[in-house]
Write an enzyme that holds these catalytic residues in place. Structure first.
Site, PDB file in Angstrom:
ATOM      1  N   GLU A 142      23.409  -7.646  13.494  1.00  0.00           N
ATOM      2  CA  GLU A 142      24.580  -7.422  14.594  1.00  0.00           C
ATOM      3  C   GLU A 142      23.182  -7.633  15.553  1.00  0.00           C
ATOM      4  OE1 GLU A 142      25.428  -3.574  14.812  1.00  0.00           O
ATOM      5  OE2 GLU A 142      27.651  -4.092  13.442  1.00  0.00           O
ATOM      6  N   ASP A 149      10.523   3.495   2.883  1.00  0.00           N
ATOM      7  CA  ASP A 149      10.084   4.708   1.875  1.00  0.00           C
ATOM      8  C   ASP A 149      10.725   4.735   0.675  1.00  0.00           C
ATOM      9  OD1 ASP A 149       7.405   6.148   2.044  1.00  0.00           O
ATOM     10  OD2 ASP A 149       9.016   8.081   2.157  1.00  0.00           O
TER      11      ASP A 149
HETATM   12  C1  NOJ Z   1       5.754   6.619  -0.565  1.00  0.00           C
HETATM   13  C2  NOJ Z   1       4.885   6.958   0.703  1.00  0.00           C
HETATM   14  O1  NOJ Z   1       3.997   5.392   0.405  1.00  0.00           O
HETATM   15  C3  NOJ Z   1       3.896   7.681   0.327  1.00  0.00           C
HETATM   16  O2  NOJ Z   1       3.051   8.194   0.937  1.00  0.00           O
HETATM   17  C4  NOJ Z   1       5.158   9.047   0.659  1.00  0.00           C
HETATM   18  O3  NOJ Z   1       3.882  10.063   0.605  1.00  0.00           O
HETATM   19  C5  NOJ Z   1       5.906   8.968  -0.119  1.00  0.00           C
HETATM   20  N1  NOJ Z   1       6.594   8.213  -0.205  1.00  0.00           N
HETATM   21  C6  NOJ Z   1       7.450  10.588   0.301  1.00  0.00           C
HETATM   22  O4  NOJ Z   1       7.746   9.982   1.555  1.00  0.00           O
END
Ligand code: NOJ
Ligand code: CA
Length: 579
Positions: free
Chosen positions: A263, A211
């Site tokens: 790894e 993310d």
């Molecule tokens: C990107 C994610 O895809 C989204 O859904 C989220 O709200 C934000 N990052 C924060 O984690």
């Protein structure tokens, strides 16, 4: 249909991901096994056979660990324990085992940029300036006027800083105030995440989607972000996040994570959520083949679905890749409008073309759940909305600009039973919309459906070799014909501009798929040749091409408004000697 499917041909291959088809499951919306209205892990297990039938190589599950659900899993309060509403450890183990039996790999989502404000680390961090966890997060004193330390904005367009009255310091949150950003300048945070990665890898997970992969490090000096310039993609509120995100130090982190991946045998895989615009910036995330194996190429996702733009985006992305790297293509995800609406305005022919462009390319193709049946953005009443980020952003920048993410998170329509087969409960967490082109069951039965089209494309995608390149043969504002490996793809932007592919000098072309002649355009064919191939949509290998299928020659007129169409041919004979 399902349970006799043998494990994927990619099993055991260390580079299994190189030409994979990945399916993103927004877990709360896919299958609910226990009637509480929320999709869950057992639900996922119960439908893996469907994905094997579709030809999917790997799933990416949206977050499954504990969360207060301010951002539905993207606000993590425990990086190891599962969210009880999604299942328990044995449900997870069963999912991993079943996925393995189908040869389907499993990606989880990892959220290293921030935790939930309810994570014990943050609760402790906030409790005192002397807390052992204080430096796990980004704290800074107010400016002399008492205001926030700088001009950084969060995911709702408000200041990215919230004042903690007790300590009179601000903490940083690039998304919601409930999602404090972790401080990656602190080595202890690195250690925590190495343990988390290892925990899940040891539990049988094959990789992670990372993310906010471009945003994890912040400027050490907390400098103000400048006003956005045109080529910054992730700048929805007019400020370019070059200090609040996009710092170069992140590459050292990924080199370390890649060592951890290596790894394992086969090595684990990292797929970055990389919202960066320029192919050269994206290229940096591959390092020298020692950082992320895969990076989302959002330049493609956000391209206009218009001949020149989409072609330029595809060719530019491929051209910008470092040696040996693979692009990752997607049209939709849980944060943005579905391509069935955004690109295709719910037009069945265009959806088929879009799917062809997502799959008939070298690299990794990612479907967001429901894209395979042509789902569009749902229309929801305000009372149904749950997504804090978009509700708050809408207040700030208005209806028009803020996309309501709930519209792409409504549950999957499987069949005509109660709640469309998603849940046996009385109420689902978001309402279910009627699928324009039919539910999964209906589309399985219809050989001209978007679902069967997707399935055929996924099969062709897996035939594309790892060193395949796109060789352009014709490009005009109304036509794009390219060769990829043993396939010829003919994308046309007007029914009147079908190219006579027999003029291209190939020895023999076998038409295997055509989006032409779909019912949505019945009756408006401009010539007999077109009218004659309404029927066949997906052809089996070896079937004869009916006469006239290659259409008519190009005209001078550009009909950019006209329906899109695509034909896919298999090049038979001596592929190296065809021109
Ligand atoms: C990107 C994610 O895809 C989204 O859904 C989220 O709200 C934000 N990052 C924060 O984690
Ligand atoms: Ca459930």
């Amino acid at each position: 249909m399902t349970d006799q499917i043998s494990p994927s041909h990619l099993d055991g291959d260390p580079n299994w991901w190189s030409q994979a088809s990945i399916y993103q499951i927004y877990i709360r919306s896919w299958v609910d096994s226990n009637g509480d209205g929320i999709g869950d892990l057992r639900g996922v297990s119960s439908k893996l056979g469907y994905l094997a039938w579709l030809g999917i190589d790997a799933i990416w599950l949206s977050p499954i660990t504990r969360s207060p659900n301010s951002d539905f899993g993207y606000d993590v309060s425990d990086y190891i324990a599962l969210a009880p509403e999604l299942g328990n450890d044995s449900d997870f183990e069963a999912l991993i085992a079943k996925a393995k039996s189908f040869g389907i790999k499993v990606f989880l989502d990892i959220i290293p940029n921030h935790s939930s404000s309810k994570h014990p680390w943050f609760i402790d961090s906030r409790s005192s300036k002397a807390s052992k966890y204080r430096d796990y997060y980004v704290w800074a004193p107010p400016k002399s006027d008492g205001g926030p330390p700088n001009n950084w904005l969060d995911g709702t367009g408000s200041s990215a800083w919230t004042l903690d009255d007790d300590s009179n310091e601000y903490y940083l949150h690039n998304f919601l105030a409930d999602q404090p950003d972790l401080n990656w300048w602190n080595p202890a945070v690195h250690e925590e995440f190495e343990k988390i990665l290892t925990y899940w890898f040891d539990a049988g997970v094959d990789g992670f989607r990372i993310d906010v992969a471009h945003g994890i490090y912040k400027d050490r000096y907390l400098r103000d972000d400048p006003i956005a310039i045109a080529d910054v993609m992730d700048a929805p509120f007019g400020v370019a996040p070059i200090f609040s995100k996009n710092r170069p130090e992140v590459h050292g982190l990924y080199r370390r994570w890649r060592e951890i991946c290596n790894e394992y045998d086969p090595p684990k895989v990292l797929l970055g959520e990389t919202w960066v615009n320029k192919p050269e910036t994206l290229a940096r995330f591959f390092g020298d083949g020692d950082e992320l194996q895969l990076t989302f190429n959002f330049g493609f996702t956000t391209s206009l679905f218009e001949p020149t733009a989409i072609r330029r985006s595809i060719m530019g992305a491929i051209g910008g890749l470092p040696m040996g790297a693979r692009a990752t293509w997607t049209g939709s995800n849980h944060d943005i409008s579905r391509f069935g609406s955004r690109w295709c305005n719910k037009d069945k022919d265009k959806i088929k073309v879009a799917l062809a462009l997502i799959f008939m390319v070298p690299g990794v193709s990612v479907l967001y759940f429901g894209d395979e049946i042509g789902l569009a953005d749902s229309d929801l009443d305000d009372a149904d909305l749950l997504d804090n980020m978009s509700i708050q952003a809408r207040k700030r920048i208005g209806n028009e600009k803020a996309f309501l993410r709930d519209r792409v998170r409504t549950p999957m329509p499987w069949n005509s039973q109660v709640n469309r087969g998603f849940s046996k409960g009385d109420k689902t967490w978001l309402p279910i919309s009627d699928p324009i082109f039919g539910d999964v069951e209906e589309q399985i039965a219809d050989h001209s459906s978007i679902l069967n089209w997707s399935r055929a494309l996924i099969s062709l995608h897996s035939e594309i070799s790892l060193d395949a390149k796109i060789e352009e043969i014709v490009f005009s504002p109304v036509q794009w014909i390219y060769r990829i490996d043993k396939f010829l793809v003919n994308v046309t932007y007007s029914r009147e501009n079908l190219y006579k592919t027999d003029r291209l000098g190939f020895d023999h072309l076998e038409l295997i798929m055509t989006s032409l002649g779909m019912d949505s355009h019945g009756g408006d064919a401009k010539n007999d040749d077109l009218a004659s191939h309404r029927e066949p949509v997906v052809r089996g290998a070896g079937e004869e091409i009916p006469p006239g299928l290659v259409g008519v020659g190009p005209t001078d007129e550009a009909h950019l408004e006209g329906p899109f169409a695509v034909e896919i041919y298999r090049i038979i004979g001596q592929p190296n000697d065809v021109r």
